[in-house]
Enzyme design. Structure first.
Site, PDB file in Angstrom:
ATOM      1  N   ASP A   4      12.031 -28.794   0.386  1.00  0.00           N
ATOM      2  CA  ASP A   4      11.016 -29.231   1.368  1.00  0.00           C
ATOM      3  C   ASP A   4      10.913 -28.267   2.557  1.00  0.00           C
ATOM      4  O   ASP A   4       9.814 -27.932   3.006  1.00  0.00           O
ATOM      5  CB  ASP A   4      11.344 -30.611   1.947  1.00  0.00           C
ATOM      6  CG  ASP A   4      11.523 -31.689   0.900  1.00  0.00           C
ATOM      7  OD1 ASP A   4      11.593 -31.352  -0.299  1.00  0.00           O
ATOM      8  OD2 ASP A   4      11.602 -32.868   1.286  1.00  0.00           O
ATOM      9  N   GLU A  25      21.589 -23.424   2.958  1.00  0.00           N
ATOM     10  CA  GLU A  25      21.013 -23.051   1.664  1.00  0.00           C
ATOM     11  C   GLU A  25      19.502 -22.894   1.717  1.00  0.00           C
ATOM     12  O   GLU A  25      18.905 -22.268   0.834  1.00  0.00           O
ATOM     13  CB  GLU A  25      21.418 -24.091   0.598  1.00  0.00           C
ATOM     14  CG  GLU A  25      21.205 -23.579  -0.825  1.00  0.00           C
ATOM     15  CD  GLU A  25      21.644 -24.563  -1.898  1.00  0.00           C
ATOM     16  OE1 GLU A  25      22.362 -25.530  -1.585  1.00  0.00           O
ATOM     17  OE2 GLU A  25      21.247 -24.368  -3.069  1.00  0.00           O
ATOM     18  N   GLY A  52      33.119 -28.949  -3.319  1.00  0.00           N
ATOM     19  CA  GLY A  52      34.568 -28.780  -3.199  1.00  0.00           C
ATOM     20  C   GLY A  52      34.930 -28.197  -1.840  1.00  0.00           C
ATOM     21  O   GLY A  52      36.043 -28.327  -1.362  1.00  0.00           O
ATOM     22  N   GLU A  76      17.220 -37.274   8.257  1.00  0.00           N
ATOM     23  CA  GLU A  76      17.737 -37.122   6.891  1.00  0.00           C
ATOM     24  C   GLU A  76      16.926 -38.014   5.955  1.00  0.00           C
ATOM     25  O   GLU A  76      16.813 -39.209   6.175  1.00  0.00           O
ATOM     26  CB  GLU A  76      19.217 -37.525   6.852  1.00  0.00           C
ATOM     27  CG  GLU A  76      19.804 -37.714   5.466  1.00  0.00           C
ATOM     28  CD  GLU A  76      19.641 -36.495   4.555  1.00  0.00           C
ATOM     29  OE1 GLU A  76      20.074 -35.405   4.943  1.00  0.00           O
ATOM     30  OE2 GLU A  76      19.047 -36.650   3.449  1.00  0.00           O
ATOM     31  N   ARG A 104      30.078 -15.575 -11.245  1.00  0.00           N
ATOM     32  CA  ARG A 104      29.525 -16.749 -11.917  1.00  0.00           C
ATOM     33  C   ARG A 104      28.415 -16.380 -12.903  1.00  0.00           C
ATOM     34  O   ARG A 104      28.364 -16.928 -14.003  1.00  0.00           O
ATOM     35  CB  ARG A 104      28.959 -17.713 -10.871  1.00  0.00           C
ATOM     36  CG  ARG A 104      30.040 -18.350 -10.063  1.00  0.00           C
ATOM     37  CD  ARG A 104      29.489 -19.167  -8.931  1.00  0.00           C
ATOM     38  NE  ARG A 104      30.582 -19.884  -8.281  1.00  0.00           N
ATOM     39  CZ  ARG A 104      30.441 -20.648  -7.221  1.00  0.00           C
ATOM     40  NH1 ARG A 104      29.253 -20.797  -6.659  1.00  0.00           N
ATOM     41  NH2 ARG A 104      31.467 -21.274  -6.699  1.00  0.00           N
ATOM     42  N   ALA A 146      25.056 -27.578   7.333  1.00  0.00           N
ATOM     43  CA  ALA A 146      24.313 -26.710   8.257  1.00  0.00           C
ATOM     44  C   ALA A 146      23.684 -27.548   9.360  1.00  0.00           C
ATOM     45  O   ALA A 146      23.755 -27.207  10.550  1.00  0.00           O
ATOM     46  CB  ALA A 146      23.247 -25.926   7.489  1.00  0.00           C
TER      47      ALA A 146
HETATM   48  P1  ADP Z   1      23.277 -27.263   3.473  1.00  0.00           P
HETATM   49  O1  ADP Z   1      24.435 -27.031   2.548  1.00  0.00           O
HETATM   50  O2  ADP Z   1      22.423 -26.077   3.647  1.00  0.00           O
HETATM   51  O3  ADP Z   1      23.700 -27.920   4.744  1.00  0.00           O
HETATM   52  P2  ADP Z   1      22.718 -29.750   2.138  1.00  0.00           P
HETATM   53  O4  ADP Z   1      22.144 -29.873   0.793  1.00  0.00           O
HETATM   54  O5  ADP Z   1      24.153 -30.077   2.313  1.00  0.00           O
HETATM   55  O6  ADP Z   1      22.359 -28.312   2.694  1.00  0.00           O
HETATM   56  O7  ADP Z   1      21.932 -30.700   3.136  1.00  0.00           O
HETATM   57  C1  ADP Z   1      20.524 -30.689   3.238  1.00  0.00           C
HETATM   58  C2  ADP Z   1      20.078 -32.092   3.590  1.00  0.00           C
HETATM   59  O8  ADP Z   1      18.695 -32.072   3.950  1.00  0.00           O
HETATM   60  C3  ADP Z   1      20.190 -33.076   2.436  1.00  0.00           C
HETATM   61  O9  ADP Z   1      20.937 -34.196   2.834  1.00  0.00           O
HETATM   62  C4  ADP Z   1      18.745 -33.440   2.121  1.00  0.00           C
HETATM   63  O10 ADP Z   1      18.593 -34.761   1.654  1.00  0.00           O
HETATM   64  C5  ADP Z   1      18.069 -33.240   3.466  1.00  0.00           C
HETATM   65  N1  ADP Z   1      16.607 -33.030   3.381  1.00  0.00           N
HETATM   66  C6  ADP Z   1      15.949 -32.284   2.458  1.00  0.00           C
HETATM   67  N2  ADP Z   1      14.625 -32.344   2.674  1.00  0.00           N
HETATM   68  C7  ADP Z   1      14.435 -33.133   3.758  1.00  0.00           C
HETATM   69  C8  ADP Z   1      13.273 -33.596   4.467  1.00  0.00           C
HETATM   70  N3  ADP Z   1      12.048 -33.248   4.084  1.00  0.00           N
HETATM   71  N4  ADP Z   1      13.468 -34.414   5.525  1.00  0.00           N
HETATM   72  C9  ADP Z   1      14.708 -34.782   5.910  1.00  0.00           C
HETATM   73  N5  ADP Z   1      15.831 -34.393   5.273  1.00  0.00           N
HETATM   74  C10 ADP Z   1      15.705 -33.568   4.220  1.00  0.00           C
END
Ligand code: ADP
Length: 618
Positions: A387, A586, A211, A198, A447, A179
Site C-alpha cells: 500500500d 521493507e 525470527g 495500523e 538465499r 520500522a
Molecule cells: P517493517 O518490517 O518494514 O516494519 P512490517 O511488515 O513489520 O514492516 O510492518 C508494516 C505494517 O504496516 C504491517 O503491520 C501492515 O499491516 C501495516 N500496513 C500496511 N499497509 C497499511 C495501510 N495502508 N494502512 C495502515 N497500515 C498498513
C-alpha cells in the site's frame, strides 16, 4: 496476554487469572498489542470482587472443554456457564504467536463473554488463530450443553474503539511494524505528538512474525568470541550479497548505525539477547545476535514503550491516501476506520511510510516478477500488500529495485510458512540432501542460490537430515516448538531410530544419504568440505535417533520499494526529496540490491526507523 484481565459481563466482573498461557509467557504483551481498537474488554485489578456474587451464582454451573487447531497447534478452551450465561472462557492451551495470535484470542474472548454471542468477526492478521479459537469455544459450549449454532446466530458483537483518533498531529506513521514503531518512539522522544495507524487488528506486522536475527559489527558477543568485524566489512558483505545493486551510502548508513540501534533496542525498549553469535548465509563472519523471544517479543516491548511514552497507536485503520499539495509538501493522510466505518482526514506536516513490503500481494508481486505465481507460499503477514509504495507513487515518489523479490530456502512444503526449524542451516549441525540422498549446494550460500538449487532438484525441494542430539544442541527444538506439532502431523518432519526409517518416510534414497554422511565425516576430519566448501566449522554427523524435514522456496521479502536517501526522506522520480515525507523498512528500496542477506532486515527497520523518526521530528 494479561493474567489479570477481567471481563465485565452484565455487571459481573469475572477473573480468569488461572488461564494457562503459551509457553513463551508474554503475559501482558498480547493484550497490549490489541491496543486502541480494543474489543470491549475492561482490564482492572486481579482480586475478585463481591460483584461476582450475582444472580448468575444461583443458576446451575456447567463447564465444557473444546479443542481445535490454531495456527501453530491446538487451542483448548474451557467454558464456564451459570445457567445459560457464559461466565468465563479459560484458555487451557495455546501455541499462538505472542502479540499476534494471542492478542487475537484476548480480543475474541472479551467480545464473546461481554456480548454473550459467538457472532463475532475474525481478527484481521490472525485469521487462523481466530478460527481455531472460535471452533474451540464452539465445542466447549456444546460440551457444556449449549446449542452453539444458536450462539452463532445471536446479535453481532462489534469491536469498539477505546481511544479517540486525533485529527491533527505532528507526525503520522503508516504501519506498526518494527520500522513504524522505531520511528514513532524516536519522534515521540523528541517531543512530537505521534499517531501510528495500523490496518490490521494487531500490531507488529511481519516484524512480529520474524525470527528477528540481528547482524551487527562490534557486539560484546563478537568481542568475547574474538571475531574481528567492522561496519565496512558488513557493508561489503551486504553489497556483494546484493550483487552490488544496493546504494553504498544507504548500506553504509545501515551498517554504521547497527550497533547503536541494537543498544537503543536494549536500553530504550528492554530487548534482551541470547548469549550466542551466529554466522548467517552470505556473512563473512559471525555477527548475528538473537533477541530473546524473537520478533514477537521485540514488538511487544516496542508497543509497550510506545504506549508508555504516549504514542497513539490505532489498529484497524487503513491509510488510503497521502495528501500532498501540488508539487509541494505532504499535509496529512486519508484513512478508513474499520471499527466505526468512518472516513478520516488527519492533518500532519510529517508522514512516515512504514507499511512493509508487497510479498503478500500476488498481483503486485507478479507484476514485477511473473515467475512468483500462487504456487509459491508466502511468509508475509497479510498486511504486506505494498500500500505504501502505491500511495507514495500516487504523489510522485520514485521506486527502486521492484523486480528483486526474495524467496527463502526453508519454507514448509505444505503450508508455505517459513520454518523456524530451517535455522539449523546456519548452525553447522545439519546438511541438506535431495531425493537421491546427495548434497547439492553449500547450505550457507545466499538465499537466492540455495533456492535456485532446491528448485532444480526432484520435486523442487530439499531435506535436512541430522541426529536428534545435534538438533537439540543447535537449539532448533526450542526455537521451533510452536511449529513442530504441525510439522509432525502434516508429515514434513519425521524422526526415527534408523536412517532407513527417516529416509523411507520421505522417499529419500538411504544409500545415497549413507554415502553423503561418510563423505561429510571424512571431510570433517580433513577440516574442509571437498564438495561445496562449507564456510563454517563442520561437525561430524551424530548418532541415532535421526530426524529429517523437507523444505522448499517461499516468497519472503521484497527488496524493492520507495526510493529514499540516507535521511530516510522519500525521493521523487527526479531524486528530489518530497517535503515532509519519510519512509523506513521493507517499504523502501535500494538498500538490499538484488538479494538481502539474512538478519539484516531488523537492522534496516530499526536504523532507518529511527532516522525517519528523528528527521520527521526536526
Ligand atoms: P517493517 O518490517 O518494514 O516494519 P512490517 O511488515 O513489520 O514492516 O510492518 C508494516 C505494517 O504496516 C504491517 O503491520 C501492515 O499491516 C501495516 N500496513 C500496511 N499497509 C497499511 C495501510 N495502508 N494502512 C495502515 N497500515 C498498513
Amino acid at each position: 496476554m494479561n493474567a489479570c484481565i477481567h471481563i465485565k459481563t452484565k455487571g459481573i466482573i469475572m477473573g480468569n487469572s488461572s488461564r494457562t498461557l503459551s509457553r513463551r509467557g508474554f503475559l501482558s504483551g498480547a493484550a497490549m498489542l490489541g491496543l486502541s481498537a480494543g474489543a470491549a474488554a475492561v482490564a482492572s485489578g486481579c482480586a475478585p470482587t463481591s460483584m461476582q456474587a450475582s444472580a448468575a451464582d444461583n443458576a446451575a454451573e456447567a463447564t465444557g472443554k473444546g479443542t481445535a487447531a490454531g495456527k501453530n497447534g491446538d487451542v483448548a478452551v474451557r467454558a464456564v456457564l451459570a445457567g445459560d450465561e457464559l461466565l468465563e472462557l479459560e484458555l487451557l492451551e495455546s501455541q499462538e504467536t505472542p502479540g499476534v495470535g494471542e492478542a487475537a484470542l484476548d480480543r475474541l474472548e472479551a467480545l464473546i463473554v461481554q456480548n454473550q454471542t459467538l457472532n463475532v468477526d475474525m481478527v484481521t492478521g490472525a485469521t487462523l488463530s481466530s478460527m481455531g479459537y472460535l471452533s474451540a469455544v464452539k465445542s466447549a459450549l456444546e460440551s457444556a450443553g449449549q446449542d452453539a449454532k444458536q450462539w452463532q446466530k445471536r446479535d453481532h458483537a462489534a469491536s469498539t474503539r477505546d481511544e479517540e483518533i486525533p485529527s491533527e498531529v505532528d507526525v503520522v506513521v503508516i504501519g506498526s511494524g518494527g520500522a513504524g514503531l522505531s520511528a514513532a518512539l524516536t519522534a515521540r522522544s523528541a517531543g512530537k505528538s505521534v499517531l501510528v495507524l495500523e490496518k490490521l487488528d494487531t500490531v507488529g506486522g511481519n516484524s512480529a512474525l520474524s525470527g528477528a536475527g540481528y547482524a551487527a559489527p562490534g557486539t560484546w558477543l563478537q568481542l568475547r568470541k574474538g571475531v574481528e568485524d567492522s561496519p565496512d566489512l558488513m557493508a561489503s558483505d551486504m553489497l556483494t550479497g546484493g550483487d552490488n545493486l544496493g546504494a553504498p551510502t544507504l548500506v553504509h548508513t545501515l551498517c554504521e548505525g547497527a550497533l547503536d540501534a541494537l543498544e537503543w533496542m536494549t536500553y530504550e525498549t528492554g530487548v534482551s539477547w541470547s548469549p550466542t553469535c551466529g554466522q548467517d548465509g552470505g556473512h563473512s563472519v559471525a555477527r548475528t545476535v538473537q533477541p530473546a523471544g524473537y520478533g514477537a517479543a521485540v514488538m511487544v516491548k516496542m508497543a509497550a514503550r510506545a504506549k508508555k511514552l504516549g504514542v497513539t497507536v490505532a489498529t484497524g485503520v487503513t491509510v488510503e491516501e497521502i495528501i500532498r499539495t501540488p508539487g509541494g509538501a505532504v499535509t496529512g493522510v486519508k484513512a478508513v476506520d474499520r471499527v466505526s466505518g468512518a472516513q478520516l482526514s488527519i492533518s500532519s506536516p510529517r508522514v512516515i511510510i512504514a507499511s512493509g513490503g508487497f510479498g503478500a500481494n500476488l498481483e503486485m508481486r507478479m507484476q514485477y516478477d511473473p515467475t512468483l505465481t500462487d504456487e509459491y507460499g508466502c511468509t508475509d503477514a497479510v498486511g504486506t500488500t505494498g500500500d505504501g509504495i502505491v500511495m507514495g507513487q500516487a504523489i510522485g515518489a520514485g521506486v527502486t529495485g521492484m523486480e528483486y523479490i526474495q524467496t527463502h530456502p526453508t519454507g514448509s512444503t505444505t503450508t508455505g510458512n517459513m520454518l523456524a526449524m530451517g535455522s539449523i542451516r546456519s548452525k553447522g549441525f545439519a546438511f541438506m540432501v535431495n531425493k537421491e540422498g546427495k548434497r547439492f549446494v553449500e547450505e550457507l550460500e545466499r538465499r537466492d542460490v540455495v533456492c535456485a538449487a532446491e528448485l532444480a532438484q526432484t520435486d523442487g525441494c530439499g531435506y535436512f537430515v541430522f541426529s536428534k542430539e545435534d538438533g537439540v544442541a543447535s537449539g532448533i527444538y526450542d526455537r521451533a516448538a510452536d511449529e513442530l506439532g504441525g510439522m509432525k502431523s502434516d508429515g514434513t518432519y519425521f524422526e526415527g531410530d534408523t536412517l532407513e526409517a527417516v529416509c523411507d518416510h520421505f522417499g529419500v534414497d538411504v544409500n545415497g544419504v549413507k554415502e553423503t554422511i561418510a563423505l561429510w565425516n571424512k571431510d570433517c576430519e580433513a577440516g574442509s568440505d571437498s564438495q561445496f566448501n562449507y564456510r563454517s566449522p563442520m561437525k561430524p554427523f551424530g548418532e541415532a535417533p535421526y530426524a529429517m524435514f523437507s523444505v522448499t522456496p517461499i516468497v519472503h521479502y521484497t527488496m524493492g520499494g520507495l526510493t529514499i536517501n540516507a535521511d530516510a526522506a522519500v525521493l521523487d522520480e527526479d531524486g528530489v526529496p518530497i517535503p515532509g515525507l519519510f519512509a523506513a523498512g521493507e517499504v523502501t528500496g535500494g538498500i538490499m540490491g538484488s538479494n538481502r542477506l539474512g538478519t539484516t532486515s531488523y537492522v534496516d527497520i530499526v536504523v532507518y526507523g529511527r532516522i525517519a523518526g528523528a528527521n520527521a521530528a526536526r
